[in-house]
Structures are given as structure tokens and as C-alpha cells.
Design a protein around this motif. Sequence first.
Motif, PDB file in Angstrom:
ATOM      1  N   TYR A  51       0.837  -1.210   0.000  1.00 49.76           N
ATOM      2  CA  TYR A  51       0.000   0.000   0.000  1.00 49.76           C
ATOM      3  C   TYR A  51       0.863   1.248   0.000  1.00 49.76           C
ATOM      4  CZ  TYR A  51       1.182  -0.883   4.895  1.00 49.76           C
ATOM      5  OH  TYR A  51       1.866  -1.173   6.049  1.00 49.76           O
ATOM      6  N   CYS A  52       0.208   2.358  -0.323  1.00 48.72           N
ATOM      7  CA  CYS A  52       0.858   3.670  -0.225  1.00 48.72           C
ATOM      8  C   CYS A  52       1.167   3.892   1.255  1.00 48.72           C
ATOM      9  CB  CYS A  52      -0.086   4.751  -0.750  1.00 48.72           C
ATOM     10  SG  CYS A  52       0.425   6.427  -0.333  1.00 48.72           S
ATOM     11  N   LEU A  53       2.423   4.073   1.573  1.00 52.66           N
ATOM     12  CA  LEU A  53       2.829   4.173   2.988  1.00 52.66           C
ATOM     13  C   LEU A  53       2.157   5.357   3.691  1.00 52.66           C
ATOM     14  CD1 LEU A  53       4.868   2.703   4.933  1.00 52.66           C
ATOM     15  CD2 LEU A  53       6.470   4.536   4.389  1.00 52.66           C
ATOM     16  N   ASN A  54       1.807   6.378   2.924  1.00 53.87           N
ATOM     17  CA  ASN A  54       1.249   7.583   3.529  1.00 53.87           C
ATOM     18  C   ASN A  54      -0.240   7.447   3.857  1.00 53.87           C
ATOM     19  OD1 ASN A  54       1.619  10.258   4.476  1.00 53.87           O
ATOM     20  ND2 ASN A  54       0.605  11.017   2.639  1.00 53.87           N
ATOM     21  N   CYS A  55      -1.072   7.065   2.860  1.00 52.32           N
ATOM     22  CA  CYS A  55      -2.524   7.039   3.095  1.00 52.32           C
ATOM     23  C   CYS A  55      -3.074   5.618   3.208  1.00 52.32           C
ATOM     24  CB  CYS A  55      -3.255   7.815   1.999  1.00 52.32           C
ATOM     25  SG  CYS A  55      -3.199   6.976   0.404  1.00 52.32           S
ATOM     26  N   LYS A  56      -2.206   4.618   3.041  1.00 49.98           N
ATOM     27  CA  LYS A  56      -2.560   3.200   3.212  1.00 49.98           C
ATOM     28  C   LYS A  56      -3.491   2.653   2.117  1.00 49.98           C
ATOM     29  CE  LYS A  56      -0.328   3.314   7.218  1.00 49.98           C
ATOM     30  NZ  LYS A  56       0.433   4.551   7.086  1.00 49.98           N
ATOM     31  N   PHE A  64       3.838   4.913  -3.911  1.00 49.19           N
ATOM     32  CA  PHE A  64       3.035   6.005  -3.361  1.00 49.19           C
ATOM     33  C   PHE A  64       1.920   6.328  -4.356  1.00 49.19           C
ATOM     34  CE2 PHE A  64       6.849   6.678  -0.774  1.00 49.19           C
ATOM     35  CZ  PHE A  64       6.243   6.770   0.479  1.00 49.19           C
ATOM     36  N   CYS A  65       0.712   6.572  -3.835  1.00 49.38           N
ATOM     37  CA  CYS A  65      -0.427   6.832  -4.720  1.00 49.38           C
ATOM     38  C   CYS A  65      -0.289   8.224  -5.340  1.00 49.38           C
ATOM     39  CB  CYS A  65      -1.733   6.699  -3.936  1.00 49.38           C
ATOM     40  SG  CYS A  65      -2.041   8.111  -2.869  1.00 49.38           S
ATOM     41  N   PRO A  66      -1.053   8.514  -6.398  1.00 49.01           N
ATOM     42  CA  PRO A  66      -0.904   9.812  -7.075  1.00 49.01           C
ATOM     43  C   PRO A  66      -1.095  11.003  -6.132  1.00 49.01           C
ATOM     44  CG  PRO A  66      -2.205   8.316  -8.412  1.00 49.01           C
ATOM     45  CD  PRO A  66      -1.988   7.629  -7.089  1.00 49.01           C
ATOM     46  N   ASN A  67      -1.941  10.840  -5.121  1.00 48.06           N
ATOM     47  CA  ASN A  67      -2.173  11.961  -4.192  1.00 48.06           C
ATOM     48  C   ASN A  67      -0.988  12.232  -3.272  1.00 48.06           C
ATOM     49  OD1 ASN A  67      -4.758  12.370  -5.118  1.00 48.06           O
ATOM     50  ND2 ASN A  67      -5.644  10.922  -3.630  1.00 48.06           N
ATOM     51  N   CYS A  68      -0.251  11.188  -2.929  1.00 45.99           N
ATOM     52  CA  CYS A  68       0.817  11.334  -1.928  1.00 45.99           C
ATOM     53  C   CYS A  68       2.207  11.444  -2.559  1.00 45.99           C
ATOM     54  CB  CYS A  68       0.791  10.156  -0.968  1.00 45.99           C
ATOM     55  SG  CYS A  68      -0.786   9.971  -0.115  1.00 45.99           S
ATOM     56  N   ARG A  69       2.293  11.069  -3.818  1.00 43.79           N
ATOM     57  CA  ARG A  69       3.605  10.973  -4.482  1.00 43.79           C
ATOM     58  C   ARG A  69       4.449  12.239  -4.368  1.00 43.79           C
ATOM     59  NH1 ARG A  69       2.465   8.469  -9.909  1.00 43.79           N
ATOM     60  NH2 ARG A  69       1.990   6.770  -8.470  1.00 43.79           N
TER      61      ARG A  69
HETATM   62 ZN    ZN Z   1      -1.368   7.776  -0.718  1.00 40.95          ZN
END
Ligand code: ZN
Length: 243
Positions: A51-56, A64-69
Motif C-alpha cells: 500500500y501507499c505508505l502515507n494514506c494506506k 506512493f499513490c498519485p495523491n501522496c507521491r
Molecule cells: Zn497515498
Amino acid sequence: MTFKYWQNHALYWRDFILDLIFPKECVGCGQEGSWLCPSCYQKLEFSKVQYCLNCKTENNSGEFCPNCRNEYYLDGVTIVGNYDDKIINHLIKMLKYHFIKDVAIILGNYLVDFLQKTHNLPILKITKIPIVIPVPLHKRRRRWRGFNQTKEIAEITAKHFQLKINATNLIRIKHKKAQAKLNEEQRLKNVAGCFAWRGENLTGANIILIDDVVTTGATLNECAKILKQNGASQVWGMVIAKG
Ligand SMILES: [Zn+2]
Ligand SMILES: [Zn+2]
């Protein structure tokens, strides 16, 4: 010399020799002979989700997902196992706090098996052959521990997949407080300026950064920042477990 001196001296050597000859025991079942017996090793599970480490938000690779990248220098973090698993937890503690170097071999093989069995790896996502780099310890800490556990794991991984490894040019220039007691914001400040790259320009290189445990990703991200400032293209973290 007093009797007491010799008595203490003898006790010291007795303990020393007992430590030397005391048999290794499997952390799973207590069987003598190794720190983890083959049947307990077989029972180890791999992390079922990435998962994206930031938002899971779950995905296949730990990217990392596009929002957190945009908030990270790192491209993603792939997690091999579960810190909640008693055996994994125990092995990591043995490695970090009890200086048992043989445990790095077990965890290195575990990482290799994960890459082979799941094919869920940054190596497949990035086209150019990556360079494996272990997160460095400050030399004072390395001397105290006698070895860098992440370097041992990185060497096993690189050797198995015949990847290039660079365990010398990313260095820790500051020896800061242990991260464990800090919150996320403090962690970011704590690692800022801790690393330096003392090698050739990394123009276009893809990097797999190896660490034993990730928590917020602050340490891996700080390493990624330095590597990208020195020309690296993609930097992926790869860790045994999420703490
Ligand atoms: Zn994310
Ligand atoms: Zn066992």
C-alpha cells in the motif's frame, strides 16, 4: 590479587565460554541447532498487501499513490513480512539489539524468497537494472554493533539476483537520536542532513534501498532525497517489516 578478583574473573570466563558453546535454538519451536529451523521458516508468511505508505491505499507494489507521491522523494516502499508475526518480530530484535549476525542471513533469504514467490517487486516495475544500496549506519554505531544488519541483507539479495550493490558510498554523516521514541514530525527533523552520497553521479540509476524496518518512511525518504539529488531516477525502499 584477591580471591574475589580471581573468582570474578573465573565467573566471567565461565559465562563467556557458556555463551560460546550454548546451542542455538529455533525462535519458533525451541529446536536446537539454528535460530530458525526449516519447518518454522516454511511457516513464515509474506505480507499479503502492499500500500501507499502515507494514506494506506492498497496497490500491488507499495508505490506512493498519485495523491501522496509529491510529498516524497521515494517512489514506493515494498514490505516483505509482518512485524506482528512473532517470529519476524523476534528475529529483527535479535538482529538489532542482540547483534546476532546469522539472523541477517535468515532475513536476507526471506527477502529473496519474497521476491521470487510474489513477483511483487520494484525490480519488475523499473526497467533499468537497479543498484542495491543498504541504509547505512553511522560508523560509531556500526563499530558498536560489529556489523550493519541491512548491509548483510542487501548483500544476500544482490548476490542472489546478480544485481550491483553499493554499500560504501551512501554514508550516515550524523549520528542522531534513535527514531523509535519520536513522532512523525520529529522523525523528519531528526533524519534531515544525516546522509551524504560520496560516489560518482548516479545519472538515471534506479535504486533499491534496503532497510530492516520502516515506520513513517522518514529515513528511507531522506536517503532517497540524497540519491535523487545525485542523479538517481527511481528509488524504492524494500524492508522486512513495517514497525
Ligand atoms: Zn497515498
Ligand atoms: Zn522451529
